[in-house]
Motif scaffolding. Sequence first.
Motif, PDB file in Angstrom:
ATOM      1  N   PRO A 139       0.827  -1.216   0.000  1.00 28.66           N
ATOM      2  CA  PRO A 139       0.000   0.000   0.000  1.00 28.66           C
ATOM      3  C   PRO A 139       0.863   1.269   0.000  1.00 28.66           C
ATOM      4  O   PRO A 139       1.728   1.442   0.859  1.00 28.66           O
ATOM      5  CB  PRO A 139      -0.802  -0.121   1.302  1.00 28.66           C
ATOM      6  CG  PRO A 139      -0.821  -1.589   1.602  1.00 28.66           C
ATOM      7  CD  PRO A 139       0.513  -2.102   1.142  1.00 28.66           C
ATOM      8  N   THR A 140       0.612   2.131  -0.963  1.00 35.08           N
ATOM      9  CA  THR A 140       1.401   3.352  -1.096  1.00 35.08           C
ATOM     10  C   THR A 140       1.369   4.186   0.180  1.00 35.08           C
ATOM     11  O   THR A 140       2.401   4.727   0.610  1.00 35.08           O
ATOM     12  CB  THR A 140       0.866   4.186  -2.272  1.00 35.08           C
ATOM     13  OG1 THR A 140       0.887   3.393  -3.453  1.00 35.08           O
ATOM     14  CG2 THR A 140       1.707   5.430  -2.490  1.00 35.08           C
ATOM     15  N   TYR A 146       8.630   7.319   1.462  1.00 36.96           N
ATOM     16  CA  TYR A 146       8.231   7.253   0.056  1.00 36.96           C
ATOM     17  C   TYR A 146       7.336   8.445  -0.251  1.00 36.96           C
ATOM     18  O   TYR A 146       6.336   8.667   0.424  1.00 36.96           O
ATOM     19  CB  TYR A 146       7.484   5.946  -0.236  1.00 36.96           C
ATOM     20  CG  TYR A 146       6.958   5.852  -1.650  1.00 36.96           C
ATOM     21  CD1 TYR A 146       7.816   5.557  -2.712  1.00 36.96           C
ATOM     22  CD2 TYR A 146       5.603   6.073  -1.930  1.00 36.96           C
ATOM     23  CE1 TYR A 146       7.342   5.477  -4.007  1.00 36.96           C
ATOM     24  CE2 TYR A 146       5.122   5.996  -3.232  1.00 36.96           C
ATOM     25  CZ  TYR A 146       5.996   5.696  -4.268  1.00 36.96           C
ATOM     26  OH  TYR A 146       5.519   5.618  -5.561  1.00 36.96           O
ATOM     27  N   CYS A 149       4.010   8.627  -6.303  1.00 37.16           N
ATOM     28  CA  CYS A 149       2.569   8.603  -6.605  1.00 37.16           C
ATOM     29  C   CYS A 149       2.010   7.194  -6.708  1.00 37.16           C
ATOM     30  O   CYS A 149       0.869   7.004  -7.122  1.00 37.16           O
ATOM     31  CB  CYS A 149       2.308   9.342  -7.909  1.00 37.16           C
ATOM     32  SG  CYS A 149       2.735  11.094  -7.862  1.00 37.16           S
ATOM     33  N   GLY A 150       2.787   6.171  -6.306  1.00 36.23           N
ATOM     34  CA  GLY A 150       2.330   4.804  -6.465  1.00 36.23           C
ATOM     35  C   GLY A 150       2.597   4.297  -7.869  1.00 36.23           C
ATOM     36  O   GLY A 150       3.018   5.045  -8.758  1.00 36.23           O
ATOM     37  N   ASP A 151       2.321   3.012  -8.087  1.00 33.43           N
ATOM     38  CA  ASP A 151       2.626   2.388  -9.371  1.00 33.43           C
ATOM     39  C   ASP A 151       1.414   1.773 -10.073  1.00 33.43           C
ATOM     40  O   ASP A 151       1.309   1.838 -11.297  1.00 33.43           O
ATOM     41  CB  ASP A 151       3.672   1.281  -9.183  1.00 33.43           C
ATOM     42  CG  ASP A 151       4.989   1.798  -8.641  1.00 33.43           C
ATOM     43  OD1 ASP A 151       5.451   2.849  -9.121  1.00 33.43           O
ATOM     44  OD2 ASP A 151       5.535   1.147  -7.732  1.00 33.43           O
ATOM     45  N   HIS A 153      -2.921   0.330 -10.084  1.00 39.59           N
ATOM     46  CA  HIS A 153      -4.288   0.133  -9.626  1.00 39.59           C
ATOM     47  C   HIS A 153      -4.573  -1.368  -9.684  1.00 39.59           C
ATOM     48  O   HIS A 153      -4.151  -2.050 -10.625  1.00 39.59           O
ATOM     49  CB  HIS A 153      -5.281   0.882 -10.520  1.00 39.59           C
ATOM     50  CG  HIS A 153      -5.057   2.359 -10.564  1.00 39.59           C
ATOM     51  ND1 HIS A 153      -5.509   3.215  -9.573  1.00 39.59           N
ATOM     52  CD2 HIS A 153      -4.406   3.136 -11.467  1.00 39.59           C
ATOM     53  CE1 HIS A 153      -5.165   4.456  -9.875  1.00 39.59           C
ATOM     54  NE2 HIS A 153      -4.494   4.440 -11.012  1.00 39.59           N
ATOM     55  N   ARG A 163      -0.230   2.954 -13.376  1.00 40.09           N
ATOM     56  CA  ARG A 163      -0.604   4.359 -13.174  1.00 40.09           C
ATOM     57  C   ARG A 163      -0.142   5.202 -14.355  1.00 40.09           C
ATOM     58  O   ARG A 163       0.960   5.033 -14.874  1.00 40.09           O
ATOM     59  CB  ARG A 163       0.064   4.882 -11.896  1.00 40.09           C
ATOM     60  CG  ARG A 163      -0.207   6.353 -11.610  1.00 40.09           C
ATOM     61  CD  ARG A 163       0.620   6.832 -10.424  1.00 40.09           C
ATOM     62  NE  ARG A 163       2.036   6.887 -10.727  1.00 40.09           N
ATOM     63  CZ  ARG A 163       2.641   7.901 -11.349  1.00 40.09           C
ATOM     64  NH1 ARG A 163       1.948   8.950 -11.749  1.00 40.09           N
ATOM     65  NH2 ARG A 163       3.943   7.871 -11.564  1.00 40.09           N
ATOM     66  N   THR A 168      -2.499   9.378  -9.207  1.00 39.41           N
ATOM     67  CA  THR A 168      -1.835   8.603  -8.167  1.00 39.41           C
ATOM     68  C   THR A 168      -2.444   7.201  -8.146  1.00 39.41           C
ATOM     69  O   THR A 168      -3.538   6.971  -8.678  1.00 39.41           O
ATOM     70  CB  THR A 168      -2.000   9.253  -6.787  1.00 39.41           C
ATOM     71  OG1 THR A 168      -3.402   9.350  -6.484  1.00 39.41           O
ATOM     72  CG2 THR A 168      -1.377  10.640  -6.765  1.00 39.41           C
ATOM     73  N   PRO A 170      -2.921   3.465  -5.597  1.00 38.07           N
ATOM     74  CA  PRO A 170      -2.894   3.036  -4.197  1.00 38.07           C
ATOM     75  C   PRO A 170      -1.845   1.988  -3.861  1.00 38.07           C
ATOM     76  O   PRO A 170      -1.633   1.703  -2.687  1.00 38.07           O
ATOM     77  CB  PRO A 170      -4.305   2.464  -3.986  1.00 38.07           C
ATOM     78  CG  PRO A 170      -4.743   2.026  -5.336  1.00 38.07           C
ATOM     79  CD  PRO A 170      -4.118   2.996  -6.312  1.00 38.07           C
ATOM     80  N   PHE A 171      -1.174   1.445  -4.876  1.00 40.40           N
ATOM     81  CA  PHE A 171      -0.200   0.393  -4.594  1.00 40.40           C
ATOM     82  C   PHE A 171       1.106   0.665  -5.324  1.00 40.40           C
ATOM     83  O   PHE A 171       1.117   1.154  -6.460  1.00 40.40           O
ATOM     84  CB  PHE A 171      -0.739  -0.983  -5.015  1.00 40.40           C
ATOM     85  CG  PHE A 171      -1.983  -1.383  -4.271  1.00 40.40           C
ATOM     86  CD1 PHE A 171      -1.914  -1.821  -2.952  1.00 40.40           C
ATOM     87  CD2 PHE A 171      -3.217  -1.290  -4.875  1.00 40.40           C
ATOM     88  CE1 PHE A 171      -3.061  -2.167  -2.263  1.00 40.40           C
ATOM     89  CE2 PHE A 171      -4.377  -1.636  -4.191  1.00 40.40           C
ATOM     90  CZ  PHE A 171      -4.291  -2.076  -2.877  1.00 40.40           C
ATOM     91  N   LEU A 172       2.202   0.340  -4.649  1.00 36.60           N
ATOM     92  CA  LEU A 172       3.501   0.408  -5.303  1.00 36.60           C
ATOM     93  C   LEU A 172       4.103  -0.986  -5.375  1.00 36.60           C
ATOM     94  O   LEU A 172       3.729  -1.885  -4.625  1.00 36.60           O
ATOM     95  CB  LEU A 172       4.437   1.391  -4.599  1.00 36.60           C
ATOM     96  CG  LEU A 172       4.782   1.197  -3.127  1.00 36.60           C
ATOM     97  CD1 LEU A 172       5.948   0.246  -2.940  1.00 36.60           C
ATOM     98  CD2 LEU A 172       5.126   2.532  -2.483  1.00 36.60           C
TER      99      LEU A 172
END
Length: 235
Positions: A139-140, A146, A149-151, A153, A163, A168, A170-172
């Motif tokens: 979870p971002t 960090y 903007c996350g990676d 969806h 992304r 942005t 929600p997950f990286l």
Amino acid sequence: MTGALPHTAMVLAAGLGSRLGDGPPKPLRRVGGRALIDRALDMLGEAGVARAVVNTHHRAAEIEAHLAGRRQPEIVISREAERLETGGGTAHALALLGGAPFFVLNSDLVWGADGAGWLGRLAAGFDPRRMDALLLLYPTAQAVHYEGCGDFHLASDGRLCRRQDPETAPFLFTGAQILVPGLFDDPPPGAWRLTRAYDRAEAEGRLFGLVCEGAWLDAGTPERLAHAETMLASA
């Protein structure tokens, strides 16, 4: 076979590590009394991986000398005369990885006590009938030090969508994944990133993700490296 543990892994250790400043090459930086690359290899061995292909380029001789004493998992070196990035480096090592799905793991990751367990969960969730890539996500909002903007969806069926700027996500991506060799058919020459392989899998509806919880970070900056010591001390 659904849920079969890959017995081979690619460990990415050819990066420059420039954000860490002077000192040992990034894979040999120590946290919790052990080199980062040893933490990655130990976790793979604990999960049941028998063979790890390690790519080297920057300060390759130092990293290879450090790994010469390891016996488990078996270490195979893929040295790059020029830096090939994550995708080009994996394509360059493909003949060493075999014809079955394999783990790919960054060498600068620090996990809590359940790291090997998450690799097992990744293997259990991998279905080559539906997937060309299964990425372990985080979870971002919970990622320490960090500011990105996350990676990705994540859809309800587990499929991933990368992304797009300026949104942005929600997950990286944690730096741990399972990939199939077919993603590297007809690779471009020279250096390229694994994001190209992800885009290929996504276009075919075969890019999936699994969200992990608990203690994790990549130790690519001095701040994250310091936090890793704190994280492990409190585990």
